[in-house]
Motif scaffolding. Sequence first.
Motif: not given
Length: 442
Positions: A11-18, A34-42, A59-66
């Motif tokens: 799975x890829x998860x876009x947004x690692x908040x609650x 989870x094999x990929x995640x995009x989330x600005x909060x490290x 890992x990426x800090x934003x969805x458009x960078x993943x």
Amino acid sequence: MSTTVNQGLKLAVIGAGTRGYTYARLAAERGAEVVAVAEPDVRKQRRLLSSFGSAGARQASSWDALELDAGEVDGVIVATMDDMHVEPTLRFARLGVPMLLEKPIARSWQDCCRLRAGLGDAAPPILVAHVLRYAPYTRLLRSLIADGAIGDIVNVLHLEPVGFWHFAHSFVRGNWHSTATAADFMVAKACHDVDWIMHLIDSECVAVSSFASLTHFRPESRPTGAAERCIDCSVDCVYDARRIYLDAALAGDFSWPVEAIVADPTVASVRDALENSRYGRCVYLGDNDVADTQVASLLFAGGQTATITLSAFTELRSRHTIISGTQAEATVTAAGVELYSFSDRRRRFWAADGAERAGLSASHAGGDRALVHRYLDEIGEPTKAGRQAFGEALRTHRVAFATEEARRHSTVVDPRDLPEQVPDEASSQSLLLGADRTGSRP
């Protein structure tokens, strides 16, 4: 509910908040990783991957960078904020794998239309997180309805008790405090309540009205002598952030809502949040604009009616619904269904399955788990219902947005009058909802 183990699903998860973290946790229970995640909060990114990530997860800090290519993942979970759902969904839909999209679909009906137009006819299955329809008590209720225990539904009286401190957490201090960045109250908080009612009533919604007000969380309600931050305040206040977050942390409890304000489970990090973030501010400072009370009325083509009440001024507890049928009255909570039969004038109670049946909104009475399991099963074995799920969710959203339109203009709105086409400047492609607009108006 299926007990399939989804071992090895990637799975890829876009947004690692609650919400993203919760969905990842529930997927991991069934063997997915989870094999990929995009989330600005490290810190949030690190927390999710350390718990559920595979070795070498991207890992990426934003969805458009993943960057992801077809075949690298089996599914994508989009759990960003309301105003960041459309673009990530369009970007990763090209992978052709089933997607789980946090509700609401978008912050506006226009953006919902833009997403559907951009997806086109070859969109993968997209399950929207209308979690209430998957909860154990809902399955129980649906089975009783199918067995004729209630008769024909005539009216639904539905209360969403948001909870006094939960409202302060999410809609005054939190991410949903402003309609400039989040959806309106009925859409953001209750689109899955609308969905739940439409899931029960087999008829098209043809008219809605709504009224709302921001009655309490305003500057004029601020107690005399209140400080700007709770940590500096001596006023006895039920919304004291120290009581909501710090007391739990001091007791060693870093679950929700504490986990929503800090990524590191320490007392020091909670103190820092109360000193420096929105979560430590006085609730009466006045920069929130979300109604704290709202009521909506719905009319269906079959003559059924429903009301939905959202209130901040309650205990945080299970939703409470009274369904008036031709054969019985049903009282519905997360714990189960009580029927008062008209034929013998007796009451009977059916308990919902599952240990979480009495749970609160953090688990949606088992609905979160059931939703994720349903999603993983859709990845393993795609279904016709999965392909139709997004169109059904759009119909629900159209009613929710029509409710807000009725509130803004103090009028009655037919949801079918909301345009189903993206404006010319965005796209000329029609929005196909998957159902004909039929039936006479009342």
